[in-house]
Design an enzyme around this catalytic site. Structure first.
Site, PDB file in Angstrom:
ATOM      1  N   GLU A   1       0.807  -1.266  -0.051  1.00  0.00           N
ATOM      2  CA  GLU A   1      -0.100  -0.064  -0.217  1.00  0.00           C
ATOM      3  C   GLU A   1       0.906   1.097  -0.056  1.00  0.00           C
ATOM      4  OE1 GLU A   1      -2.665  -2.464   3.180  1.00  0.00           O
ATOM      5  OE2 GLU A   1      -0.389  -2.456   2.463  1.00  0.00           O
TER       6      GLU A   1
ATOM      7  N   GLU B   1      -9.137  -5.335   4.901  1.00  0.00           N
ATOM      8  CA  GLU B   1      -9.110  -3.789   3.856  1.00  0.00           C
ATOM      9  C   GLU B   1      -8.065  -4.254   3.071  1.00  0.00           C
ATOM     10  OE1 GLU B   1     -11.191  -1.051   3.799  1.00  0.00           O
ATOM     11  OE2 GLU B   1     -12.115  -2.230   5.029  1.00  0.00           O
TER      12      GLU B   1
ATOM     13  N   ASP C   1      -1.866  -5.186   3.614  1.00  0.00           N
ATOM     14  CA  ASP C   1      -1.906  -5.617   4.958  1.00  0.00           C
ATOM     15  C   ASP C   1      -2.736  -6.923   4.951  1.00  0.00           C
ATOM     16  OD1 ASP C   1      -0.485  -3.536   5.871  1.00  0.00           O
ATOM     17  OD2 ASP C   1      -2.074  -2.191   6.315  1.00  0.00           O
TER      18      ASP C   1
ATOM     19  N   HIS D   1      -3.014 -13.368  13.224  1.00  0.00           N
ATOM     20  CA  HIS D   1      -2.579 -12.273  14.064  1.00  0.00           C
ATOM     21  C   HIS D   1      -1.712 -12.393  15.457  1.00  0.00           C
ATOM     22  CE1 HIS D   1      -5.562  -9.402  11.659  1.00  0.00           C
ATOM     23  NE2 HIS D   1      -5.211 -10.447  11.171  1.00  0.00           N
TER      24      HIS D   1
ATOM     25  N   TYR E   1       2.354  -5.887  13.014  1.00  0.00           N
ATOM     26  CA  TYR E   1       1.224  -5.177  12.392  1.00  0.00           C
ATOM     27  C   TYR E   1       0.128  -4.592  13.573  1.00  0.00           C
ATOM     28  CZ  TYR E   1      -2.747  -4.602   9.561  1.00  0.00           C
ATOM     29  OH  TYR E   1      -4.138  -3.902   8.711  1.00  0.00           O
TER      30      TYR E   1
ATOM     31  N   ASP F   1      -5.277  -7.775   6.996  1.00  0.00           N
ATOM     32  CA  ASP F   1      -6.799  -7.437   7.394  1.00  0.00           C
ATOM     33  C   ASP F   1      -7.671  -7.714   6.330  1.00  0.00           C
ATOM     34  OD1 ASP F   1      -6.335  -5.021   6.396  1.00  0.00           O
ATOM     35  OD2 ASP F   1      -6.475  -3.901   8.426  1.00  0.00           O
TER      36      ASP F   1
ATOM     37  N   ARG G   1      -2.980  -3.464  13.677  1.00  0.00           N
ATOM     38  CA  ARG G   1      -4.478  -3.638  13.863  1.00  0.00           C
ATOM     39  C   ARG G   1      -4.751  -4.935  14.148  1.00  0.00           C
ATOM     40  NH1 ARG G   1      -4.058  -0.446   9.092  1.00  0.00           N
ATOM     41  NH2 ARG G   1      -4.443   1.753   9.342  1.00  0.00           N
TER      42      ARG G   1
END
Length: 747
Positions: free
Chosen positions: A12, A88, A84, A343, A298, A86, A300
């Site tokens: 990103e 999104e 990432d 995660h 990470y 997740d 989140r």
């Protein structure tokens, strides 16, 4: 001649690209999509409900060049999609795959929770297919938010004209939490009670039991206090027992998104948004003297899991630097929520980069947050702290009343070397047995306190406990509420505005599920089920829309018939006929109107107020006078000679020139009393943190409370205006006494 690169990795952000490229070698080029590439259209609904919620996507504004460059650089190359890990990130990978014409069955998706050489090289060896279930969960969330925002927001616009209003699926439930708390504070009526304790060698020992039973502190009213004092008037007090034991404190769990935000907000006074922006930099990589370097995993996540390798490194670090007694046995705290095991918690990528070494590589806010994360992680991997606790129990001769105090002395600091515990040391010097002599029985008057307002930290904690939002959305929710002016931030407190109350009321009456915390949490659980393949994203949307459409049709019909229940009577009385004025929704904003004579009063845009049922409670300070009818001070403008008037603004009342906008002279409003020190004029001011204070125009003396011209009848000292139980009174700081202004006027 430059060697042609065979592989392209897309991430990103440019910072992340730079950090990863140094690990992959000359066969790889790493480029950035610079966030999301495609989304639902900006200027139309973009969801075909009749065709099973089929979404329409378009390139986001300004992304044409980015996509053209990506197509050019990936032509004829092996492409790896590395946004990432997740939902999104998975959706970004899915959109990129479509735009670049990649085979949807190709294994080209790589994921990692930290940007280190070993992790990146391992990830590139084992690419996977794009996870359609995770993409489905993101699409469902995006379309749900579009339906709610696109269908409800126009209703808000029609009612609250000239306001930047919108309805959001998750933000509305968060707003309701703040509104409910503010109402509870407004309705709260304090209750007086008394604390009873023994004073022994400057040590306070509280009463904890009566007849062997614990009691509610507010149950000791004045009558009960007098009864207790009468019982204990002539009695003796004895040490009943001293219990000594060893108490162990467990280390904290490592940070997850919510606890990181809470700690940074509390410790540094940051916003949740700022915390996440800095954490993002630490995760993606920062330019250092050693090149681009990623410092944390990470950020989140709602998992407290730590990889075995990271646990081993932490064990070795503690053993080498502090000794074996500081090494712990880490256990993941069990959670009821379904958490992806892929995660990890937020931790340093390399525990050996301790704060002292990090100081040579990064600075400022980056170093502050990294130090916080490092300390929390190493504390979580460390051993328990150990205290010796002594519980002293003291009773009167009749053994009816029990006084108790707990002393603590730390034997071993363990994890507290890195992370301070909420329970500190407190030692008491009391005999082990016998009568306590030279003791004094004391009472202290107190009153029950209203619930505290939410701060960003406590709101994040509340949202997490209620299952509202997810790690990636906490900061965005709060930022949206502040940007929409539904909430203001005063010092660290979040206070809903009148517009926030009205929006919440409208949604609660007409779209109850949207503001219901349980419904919102249940929807988050359904999105989680889509992600793990237990349900289909289109069936979740269909189920939601069936009920939502009924509420929508009913509300739109009420709007057409002008039968929407939206009436508020205010506590402000008309200056002409003394009738309570009503809240009106006009073309240029909110205003008050007298139902008898039709007189209007304007309201400032960010006005605070509380709605309860069909009543609205406002402060007179926020009522705007009609143009030309502003209160005159009697003084002339020093710049143009015009009349000086009192105006209301965002931060309250102030003095301005009546010739505005030709003359822009302003001055602070003077206090009602003169300076107690030199007798000069005192100005009312507001600090950068939003706290009101008063400052003498001559000697510079400052006061937190507004000076008055009254003197204390007991000591003749100056009195200050101060609120007690929501009523303004006059307070003597020397005598610590309150007086009513009417009483002083009679003296």
């Amino acid at each position: 001649m430059t060697k042609k690169k065979k592989n392209v990795v897309i991430v990103e952000s440019p910072a992340k690209a730079k950090t990863i490229e140094k690990y992959l070698g000359s066969d790889y080029k790493v480029v950035a999509s610079k966030g999301h590439i495609r989304d639902l259209p900006q200027k139309k609904f973009g969801v075909d409900i009749e065709k099973d919620f089929e979404p329409e996507f378009e390139l986001m504004p300004g992304k044409e060049k980015v996509v053209a460059e990506l197509k050019k650089v990936t032509k004829g190359k092996k492409v790896y999609l590395a946004p990432d890990m997740d939902r999104e990130g998975e959706a970004i990978a899915w959109h990129l795959s479509y735009l670049l014409g990649l085979d949807e069955d190709e294994e080209n998706r790589i994921v990692f929770s930290e940007i280190t050489k070993d992790t990146i090289l391992e990830a590139i060896k084992s690419p996977k297919k794009i996870d359609d279930k995770k993409v489905g969960a993101q699409l469902a969330r995006r379309i749900l938010d579009r339906i709610v925002g696109y269908k409800i927001s126009p209703i808000l616009w029609r009612i609250l004209k000239n306001y930047n209003t919108s309805a959001g699926r998750v933000q509305s439930a968060a707003l309701k939490i703040l509104v409910d708390r503010e109402r509870a504070i407004f309705k709260f009526k304090p209750k007086e009670f008394y604390k009873i304790f023994l004073k022994y060698m400057d040590q306070d020992i509280p009463l904890v039991k009566i007849n062997g039973k614990k009691y509610k502190k507010e149950s000791i009213n004045e009558k009960k206090k007098n009864e207790i004092l009468k019982d204990l008037k002539e009695t003796k007090f004895y040490i009943e027992k001293v219990e000594e034991k060893e108490a162990k404190r467990n280390p904290p769990q490592p940070f997850i998104t919510s606890t990181l935000q809470q700690s940074a907000i509390s410790k540094f006074g940051w916003s949740s948004k700022k915390t996440m922006q800095i954490a993002q930099k630490l995760y993606e990589g920062i330019e250092t003297s050693d090149g681009p370097l990623a410092f944390i995993t990470y950020m989140r996540t709602d998992s407290t899991r730590i990889s075995e390798e990271a646990q081993k490194k932490a064990f070795n670090y503690l053993n080498e630097n502090y000794g074996k007694e500081y090494t712990g046995h880490f256990k993941v705290k069990k959670s009821k929520k379904k958490i992806q095991d892929a995660h990890e918690a937020i931790r340093p990528t390399d525990v050996y980069i301790d704060p002292a070494k990090a100081k040579k590589l990064i600075s400022g806010d980056n170093l502050k947050l990294y130090t916080l994360i490092w300390n929390r992680f190493i504390a979580s991997q460390s051993s328990q702290s150990i205290y010796t606790e002594k519980i002293y129990t003291i009773m009167d001769a009749s053994k009816k009343y029990t006084f108790e105090v707990v002393g603590r002395k730390r034997k071993f600091d363990g994890f507290e070397k890195f992370w301070s515990s909420s329970t500190g040391e407190k030692e008491y010097e009391l005999p082990k047995s016998g009568e306590l002599k030279n003791i004094e029985l004391k009472t202290e008057k107190d009153e029950t306190k209203p619930p505290s307002r939410y701060t960003e930290a406590s709101l994040v904690k509340e949202m997490e406990s209620k299952g509202i939002g997810r790690p990636s959305t906490y900061a965005t929710i709060i930022t949206t509420l502040l940007n929409r002016k539904y909430v203001i931030k005063e010092k660290s407190n979040l206070i809903p505005t009148l517009v926030g109350f009205i929006v919440s009321d409208l949604l609660e009456k007409n779209f109850p599920e949207i503001v219901d915390a349980k419904f919102t949490a249940h929807m988050e659980e359904k999105l989680d089920k889509i992600e793990i393949g237990e349900t289909n994203w289109k069936s979740i949307l269909s189920e939601f829309y069936k009920d939502f459409e009924k509420f929508l049709n009913t509300t739109e019909q009420k709007m057409k018939e002008k039968s929407l229940d939206f009436y508020y009577k205010s506590n402000i009385k008309c200056s002409k006929c003394n009738v309570e004025m009503e809240l009106q929704f006009g073309r240029y904003g909110l205003f008050l109107k007298c139902p008898e004579c039709g007189e209007n009063k304007g309201l400032s845009k960010g006005i605070l107020g509380v709605t309860i049922d069909n009543n609205v409670y406002l402060s007179e300070d926020n009522i705007l006078p009609e143009k030309g009818k502003e209160e005159k001070t009697g003084d002339k403008c020093p710049e143009c000679g015009g009349d000086l008037i009192i105006k209301s603004g965002r931060f309250g009342k102030f003095i301005a020139c009546s010739n505005y906008p030709d003359c822009k002279y302003t001055a602070p409003l003077p206090a009602r009393g003169k300076c107690p020190k030199c007798g000069s004029k005192v100005h009312k001011l507001k600090s950068k943190k939003g706290k009101i204070y008063f400052k003498c125009s001559e000697c510079g003396e400052m006061f937190w409370d507004e000076p008055s011209d009254y003197r204390c009848p007991s000591c003749n000292g100056p009195l200050f205006y101060k609120k007690k139980n929501k009523e303004e009174m006059l307070y003597c700081p020397d005598e610590k006494k309150f007086f009513k202004e009417s009483e002083l006027n009679e003296l």
